[in-house]
Design a protein around this motif. Structure first.
Motif, PDB file in Angstrom:
ATOM      1  N   LYS A 111       8.136   2.286  -9.249  1.00  0.00           N
ATOM      2  CA  LYS A 111       9.156   1.070  -9.133  1.00  0.00           C
ATOM      3  C   LYS A 111      10.821   1.973  -9.841  1.00  0.00           C
ATOM      4  O   LYS A 111       9.775   2.143 -11.635  1.00  0.00           O
ATOM      5  CB  LYS A 111       8.822   0.038  -9.480  1.00  0.00           C
ATOM      6  CG  LYS A 111       8.292  -0.613  -7.771  1.00  0.00           C
ATOM      7  CD  LYS A 111       8.751  -0.622  -6.627  1.00  0.00           C
ATOM      8  CE  LYS A 111       8.120  -1.480  -5.643  1.00  0.00           C
ATOM      9  NZ  LYS A 111       8.957  -1.611  -4.351  1.00  0.00           N
ATOM     10  N   ALA A 131      15.956   4.258  -0.630  1.00  0.00           N
ATOM     11  CA  ALA A 131      14.440   4.735   0.220  1.00  0.00           C
ATOM     12  C   ALA A 131      13.493   3.353  -0.093  1.00  0.00           C
ATOM     13  O   ALA A 131      12.732   3.179   0.944  1.00  0.00           O
ATOM     14  CB  ALA A 131      13.665   4.865  -1.531  1.00  0.00           C
ATOM     15  N   GLU A 132      13.621   2.297  -0.895  1.00  0.00           N
ATOM     16  CA  GLU A 132      13.875   1.238  -0.576  1.00  0.00           C
ATOM     17  C   GLU A 132      13.807   0.557  -0.054  1.00  0.00           C
ATOM     18  O   GLU A 132      12.967  -0.561   1.280  1.00  0.00           O
ATOM     19  CB  GLU A 132      14.368  -0.061  -2.262  1.00  0.00           C
ATOM     20  CG  GLU A 132      12.912  -1.622  -2.283  1.00  0.00           C
ATOM     21  CD  GLU A 132      14.156  -2.230  -3.423  1.00  0.00           C
ATOM     22  OE1 GLU A 132      15.149  -2.551  -3.557  1.00  0.00           O
ATOM     23  OE2 GLU A 132      13.614  -2.010  -4.255  1.00  0.00           O
ATOM     24  N   LYS A 133      15.093   0.330   0.729  1.00  0.00           N
ATOM     25  CA  LYS A 133      14.958  -0.399   2.164  1.00  0.00           C
ATOM     26  C   LYS A 133      14.799   0.435   2.924  1.00  0.00           C
ATOM     27  O   LYS A 133      14.201   0.116   4.401  1.00  0.00           O
ATOM     28  CB  LYS A 133      17.074   0.510   2.226  1.00  0.00           C
ATOM     29  CG  LYS A 133      17.530  -0.366   3.386  1.00  0.00           C
ATOM     30  CD  LYS A 133      19.065  -0.444   3.687  1.00  0.00           C
ATOM     31  CE  LYS A 133      19.557  -0.886   5.493  1.00  0.00           C
ATOM     32  NZ  LYS A 133      21.307  -0.887   5.152  1.00  0.00           N
ATOM     33  N   ALA A 134      15.014   1.495   3.251  1.00  0.00           N
ATOM     34  CA  ALA A 134      13.408   2.602   4.146  1.00  0.00           C
ATOM     35  C   ALA A 134      12.269   1.804   4.283  1.00  0.00           C
ATOM     36  O   ALA A 134      11.801   1.862   5.241  1.00  0.00           O
ATOM     37  CB  ALA A 134      14.299   4.424   4.333  1.00  0.00           C
ATOM     38  N   GLU A 135      11.827   1.819   3.251  1.00  0.00           N
ATOM     39  CA  GLU A 135      10.303   1.359   2.993  1.00  0.00           C
ATOM     40  C   GLU A 135       9.961  -0.007   3.384  1.00  0.00           C
ATOM     41  O   GLU A 135       9.338  -0.533   3.627  1.00  0.00           O
ATOM     42  CB  GLU A 135      10.015   1.755   1.464  1.00  0.00           C
ATOM     43  CG  GLU A 135       8.615   1.130   1.473  1.00  0.00           C
ATOM     44  CD  GLU A 135       7.385   1.937   1.660  1.00  0.00           C
ATOM     45  OE1 GLU A 135       6.778   1.598   2.329  1.00  0.00           O
ATOM     46  OE2 GLU A 135       7.239   2.813   2.132  1.00  0.00           O
ATOM     47  N   LYS A 136      11.136  -0.615   3.057  1.00  0.00           N
ATOM     48  CA  LYS A 136      11.530  -1.960   4.034  1.00  0.00           C
ATOM     49  C   LYS A 136      11.619  -2.706   5.489  1.00  0.00           C
ATOM     50  O   LYS A 136      10.831  -2.873   6.134  1.00  0.00           O
ATOM     51  CB  LYS A 136      12.269  -3.151   3.686  1.00  0.00           C
ATOM     52  CG  LYS A 136      12.034  -3.408   2.259  1.00  0.00           C
ATOM     53  CD  LYS A 136      12.897  -4.676   1.411  1.00  0.00           C
ATOM     54  CE  LYS A 136      12.458  -4.707  -0.248  1.00  0.00           C
ATOM     55  NZ  LYS A 136      14.102  -6.081  -0.991  1.00  0.00           N
ATOM     56  N   MET A 186       0.841   6.280  -5.992  1.00  0.00           N
ATOM     57  CA  MET A 186       2.149   5.851  -5.359  1.00  0.00           C
ATOM     58  C   MET A 186       3.319   5.729  -6.932  1.00  0.00           C
ATOM     59  O   MET A 186       2.066   5.570  -8.266  1.00  0.00           O
ATOM     60  CB  MET A 186       1.887   4.023  -5.399  1.00  0.00           C
ATOM     61  CG  MET A 186       3.565   3.695  -4.799  1.00  0.00           C
ATOM     62  SD  MET A 186       2.390   1.916  -4.516  1.00  0.00           S
ATOM     63  CE  MET A 186       4.261   2.150  -3.087  1.00  0.00           C
ATOM     64  N   LYS A 213      10.217   0.039   7.131  1.00  0.00           N
ATOM     65  CA  LYS A 213       8.841   0.072   8.263  1.00  0.00           C
ATOM     66  C   LYS A 213       7.852  -0.399   8.634  1.00  0.00           C
ATOM     67  O   LYS A 213       6.870  -1.106   8.899  1.00  0.00           O
ATOM     68  CB  LYS A 213       7.883   1.814   6.585  1.00  0.00           C
ATOM     69  CG  LYS A 213       8.879   3.144   6.702  1.00  0.00           C
ATOM     70  CD  LYS A 213       7.703   3.474   5.973  1.00  0.00           C
ATOM     71  CE  LYS A 213       8.771   4.587   6.048  1.00  0.00           C
ATOM     72  NZ  LYS A 213       7.240   5.465   4.524  1.00  0.00           N
ATOM     73  N   ASP A 214       7.950  -1.762   7.299  1.00  0.00           N
ATOM     74  CA  ASP A 214       6.926  -3.066   6.914  1.00  0.00           C
ATOM     75  C   ASP A 214       7.864  -3.751   8.914  1.00  0.00           C
ATOM     76  O   ASP A 214       8.049  -4.404   9.590  1.00  0.00           O
ATOM     77  CB  ASP A 214       7.412  -4.045   6.298  1.00  0.00           C
ATOM     78  CG  ASP A 214       6.993  -3.288   5.017  1.00  0.00           C
ATOM     79  OD1 ASP A 214       6.461  -1.959   5.448  1.00  0.00           O
ATOM     80  OD2 ASP A 214       6.852  -3.661   3.863  1.00  0.00           O
TER      81      ASP A 214
END
Length: 98
Positions: free
Chosen positions: A4, A90-95, A1, A97-98
């Motif tokens: 951050k 990217a952070e928004k896209a990752e969130k 990974m 997904k959850d």
């Protein structure tokens, strides 16, 4: 990974670059103002001839170098802004997904 993205560090760096750009702008203005005050116009009676011409060439070279440094700082600041925007996306896209 991957690590951050450090948003705080990016903000600090961008702020430092803003201060650098402002200082370079001020220094360019100061040098130009002092040159005009001390030497007058290009056709000044204060200083003529070869030495004046050599000074003008070197002064112009130095001003161009400072201007290029300011432009490089702006390019770096823009790159940081783009990287920060990409990290936010990217952070928004990752969130999402959850």
């Amino acid at each position: 990974m991957p690590p951050k993205y450090d948003f705080a560090a990016a903000e600090r760096l961008s702020n430092e670059l803003s201060q650098l750009i402002a200082k370079i702008d001020w220094f360019l203005w100061l040098r130009t103002t002092q040159r005009k005050t001390l030497l007058g116009s290009t056709r000044s009676d204060n200083w003529q001839g070869t030495r004046r011409s050599a000074f003008e060439v070197e002064f112009t070279r130095q001003q161009a170098a400072l201007t290029e440094s300011k432009a490089a700082a702006r390019r770096l600041q823009t790159a940081i802004a783009h990287a920060t925007a990409a990290a936010h996306a990217a952070e928004k896209a990752e969130k999402s997904k959850d």
